[in-house]
Design a protein around this motif. Sequence first.
Motif, mmCIF file in Angstrom:
data_model
loop_
_atom_site.group_PDB
_atom_site.id
_atom_site.type_symbol
_atom_site.label_atom_id
_atom_site.label_comp_id
_atom_site.label_asym_id
_atom_site.label_seq_id
_atom_site.Cartn_x
_atom_site.Cartn_y
_atom_site.Cartn_z
ATOM 1 N N GLU A 1 58.673 32.924 -37.883
ATOM 2 C CA GLU A 1 59.699 32.519 -36.815
ATOM 3 C C GLU A 1 60.927 31.536 -37.345
ATOM 4 O O GLU A 1 60.365 31.116 -38.219
ATOM 5 C CB GLU A 1 58.901 32.111 -35.436
ATOM 6 C CG GLU A 1 58.052 33.136 -34.837
ATOM 7 C CD GLU A 1 57.500 32.678 -33.594
ATOM 8 O OE1 GLU A 1 57.086 31.377 -33.269
ATOM 9 O OE2 GLU A 1 57.125 33.545 -32.894
ATOM 10 N N ASP A 2 61.617 31.524 -36.516
ATOM 11 C CA ASP A 2 62.900 30.610 -36.631
ATOM 12 C C ASP A 2 62.675 29.292 -35.785
ATOM 13 O O ASP A 2 62.197 29.508 -34.553
ATOM 14 C CB ASP A 2 64.264 31.007 -36.380
ATOM 15 C CG ASP A 2 64.426 32.070 -37.534
ATOM 16 O OD1 ASP A 2 65.267 33.131 -37.012
ATOM 17 O OD2 ASP A 2 63.510 32.535 -38.458
ATOM 18 N N ALA A 3 63.419 28.281 -36.106
ATOM 19 C CA ALA A 3 63.244 27.046 -35.127
ATOM 20 C C ALA A 3 64.696 26.221 -35.736
ATOM 21 O O ALA A 3 65.095 26.183 -36.624
ATOM 22 C CB ALA A 3 62.287 26.246 -35.446
ATOM 23 N N VAL A 4 65.176 25.601 -34.683
ATOM 24 C CA VAL A 4 66.327 24.645 -34.905
ATOM 25 C C VAL A 4 65.916 23.181 -34.230
ATOM 26 O O VAL A 4 65.459 23.050 -33.071
ATOM 27 C CB VAL A 4 67.537 24.915 -33.978
ATOM 28 C CG1 VAL A 4 68.730 23.993 -34.076
ATOM 29 C CG2 VAL A 4 67.925 26.491 -34.494
ATOM 30 N N ILE A 5 66.349 22.114 -35.014
ATOM 31 C CA ILE A 5 66.098 20.894 -34.612
ATOM 32 C C ILE A 5 67.482 20.159 -34.734
ATOM 33 O O ILE A 5 68.216 20.260 -35.515
ATOM 34 C CB ILE A 5 65.363 20.092 -35.854
ATOM 35 C CG1 ILE A 5 63.755 20.881 -36.137
ATOM 36 C CG2 ILE A 5 64.876 18.569 -35.560
ATOM 37 C CD1 ILE A 5 63.004 20.192 -37.107
ATOM 38 N N ASN A 6 67.558 19.483 -33.485
ATOM 39 C CA ASN A 6 69.020 18.864 -33.308
ATOM 40 C C ASN A 6 68.770 17.386 -33.538
ATOM 41 O O ASN A 6 67.768 16.566 -33.405
ATOM 42 C CB ASN A 6 69.450 19.266 -31.996
ATOM 43 C CG ASN A 6 69.738 20.641 -32.075
ATOM 44 O OD1 ASN A 6 70.443 21.212 -32.651
ATOM 45 N ND2 ASN A 6 69.002 21.027 -30.722
ATOM 46 N N CYS A 7 70.107 16.693 -34.010
ATOM 47 C CA CYS A 7 70.175 15.363 -34.276
ATOM 48 C C CYS A 7 71.571 14.805 -33.867
ATOM 49 O O CYS A 7 72.409 15.211 -34.082
ATOM 50 C CB CYS A 7 69.912 14.861 -35.834
ATOM 51 S SG CYS A 7 70.167 13.320 -36.299
ATOM 52 N N SER A 8 71.487 13.865 -32.967
ATOM 53 C CA SER A 8 72.888 13.445 -32.365
ATOM 54 C C SER A 8 72.941 11.944 -32.458
ATOM 55 O O SER A 8 71.991 11.180 -32.241
ATOM 56 C CB SER A 8 72.983 14.107 -30.879
ATOM 57 O OG SER A 8 72.107 13.383 -30.033
ATOM 58 N N LYS B 1 81.453 16.170 -33.131
ATOM 59 C CA LYS B 1 80.510 15.962 -32.042
ATOM 60 C C LYS B 1 79.307 14.863 -32.591
ATOM 61 O O LYS B 1 78.197 14.476 -31.598
ATOM 62 C CB LYS B 1 79.611 17.103 -31.745
ATOM 63 C CG LYS B 1 80.614 18.173 -30.933
ATOM 64 C CD LYS B 1 79.884 19.327 -30.338
ATOM 65 C CE LYS B 1 80.697 20.263 -29.657
ATOM 66 N NZ LYS B 1 79.987 21.587 -29.236
ATOM 67 N N GLN B 2 79.361 14.324 -33.474
ATOM 68 C CA GLN B 2 78.578 13.522 -34.233
ATOM 69 C C GLN B 2 77.078 14.152 -34.189
ATOM 70 O O GLN B 2 75.782 13.490 -33.498
ATOM 71 C CB GLN B 2 78.419 12.092 -33.648
ATOM 72 C CG GLN B 2 79.326 11.329 -33.944
ATOM 73 C CD GLN B 2 80.509 11.270 -32.725
ATOM 74 O OE1 GLN B 2 81.636 11.767 -32.859
ATOM 75 N NE2 GLN B 2 80.330 10.661 -31.624
ATOM 76 N N GLN B 3 76.992 15.475 -34.478
ATOM 77 C CA GLN B 3 75.650 16.106 -34.215
ATOM 78 C C GLN B 3 75.215 16.790 -35.707
ATOM 79 O O GLN B 3 76.244 17.253 -36.506
ATOM 80 C CB GLN B 3 75.670 16.984 -33.168
ATOM 81 C CG GLN B 3 75.835 16.384 -31.863
ATOM 82 C CD GLN B 3 76.063 17.541 -30.938
ATOM 83 O OE1 GLN B 3 76.272 18.635 -31.017
ATOM 84 N NE2 GLN B 3 75.767 17.123 -29.619
ATOM 85 N N SER B 4 73.924 17.010 -35.892
ATOM 86 C CA SER B 4 73.441 17.819 -36.951
ATOM 87 C C SER B 4 72.354 18.762 -36.431
ATOM 88 O O SER B 4 71.597 18.241 -35.778
ATOM 89 C CB SER B 4 73.147 16.899 -38.098
ATOM 90 O OG SER B 4 72.494 17.742 -39.165
ATOM 91 N N SER B 5 72.293 19.754 -37.251
ATOM 92 C CA SER B 5 71.110 20.744 -36.922
ATOM 93 C C SER B 5 70.360 21.049 -37.853
ATOM 94 O O SER B 5 71.129 21.399 -38.993
ATOM 95 C CB SER B 5 71.576 21.890 -36.020
ATOM 96 O OG SER B 5 72.221 21.368 -34.683
ATOM 97 N N LEU B 6 69.314 21.273 -38.219
ATOM 98 C CA LEU B 6 68.211 21.674 -39.173
ATOM 99 C C LEU B 6 67.824 22.897 -38.832
ATOM 100 O O LEU B 6 67.126 23.308 -37.758
ATOM 101 C CB LEU B 6 67.322 20.696 -39.643
ATOM 102 C CG LEU B 6 66.360 21.001 -40.945
ATOM 103 C CD1 LEU B 6 67.390 20.790 -41.886
ATOM 104 C CD2 LEU B 6 65.081 20.357 -40.597
ATOM 105 N N TYR B 7 67.985 24.165 -39.683
ATOM 106 C CA TYR B 7 67.511 25.321 -39.278
ATOM 107 C C TYR B 7 66.369 25.856 -40.158
ATOM 108 O O TYR B 7 66.522 25.831 -41.486
ATOM 109 C CB TYR B 7 68.623 26.388 -39.499
ATOM 110 C CG TYR B 7 70.020 26.017 -38.535
ATOM 111 C CD1 TYR B 7 70.894 25.403 -39.357
ATOM 112 C CD2 TYR B 7 70.255 26.657 -37.420
ATOM 113 C CE1 TYR B 7 72.132 25.055 -38.629
ATOM 114 C CE2 TYR B 7 70.953 26.112 -36.590
ATOM 115 C CZ TYR B 7 72.202 25.402 -37.242
ATOM 116 O OH TYR B 7 73.388 25.072 -36.634
#
Lengths: 115, 111
Positions: free
Chosen positions: B16-23, B68-74
């Motif tokens: 499965e896939d997942a996304v982790i967000n960082c802001s 947006k000062q955001q990063s996402s890890l996939y």
Amino acid sequence: EAGVTQSPTHLIKTRGQQATLRCSPISGHTSVYWYQQALGLGLQFLLWYDEGEERNRGNFPPRFSGRQFPNYSSELNVNALELEDSALYLCASSLGQFDSGNTIYFGEGSWLTVV
Amino acid sequence: QQPVQSPQAVILREGEDAVINCSSSKALYSVHWYRQKHGEAPVFLMILLKGGEQKGHEKISASFNEKKQQSSLYLTASQLSYSGTYFCGTESDDSWGKLQFGAGTQVVVTP
């Protein structure tokens, strides 16, 4: 190539005592960072040394101090130990190339237990 | 100012896939991603610099939206080895060199 090395691996101290933790950076790295990781919590920024100077410190009381030696190794001193100082103390090092991405590499950490 | 990560935890089945967000509330110069397995040191995954680039490491990739000062890890097609706690570290425009970490996202991949 050796990574970041820390000593001791484990340390048990009594409340009120002082603890000294040591760190040797990766060869060629001039910046050393210290982080505190309490059980189950995130990485709290403690101190940053670069070229022998303290560049920045986190929101910790003055009893947390340290220094960086001419060979770029570092030590972290914690005075008047309190029970809540019990944590994993992680040291990290980097090349200090701040204008091109400053990747830091962590050591295995030193476990400090205050009883 | 420490970045904020979400979710706090995620449980996945293998594949499965997942996304982790960082802001962050501050203008960022760089975002760093690390994975820490229980009882081990955090291991560097990747660094993203100002410029909105996307990077990949096997089936783990990340993006950085500097506006947006955001990063996402996939995490794509997750493997059992992906289990661990993922931390994002941010370096703000006005504080190069000081890397502050979020509280972490615990990822558990089950067979």
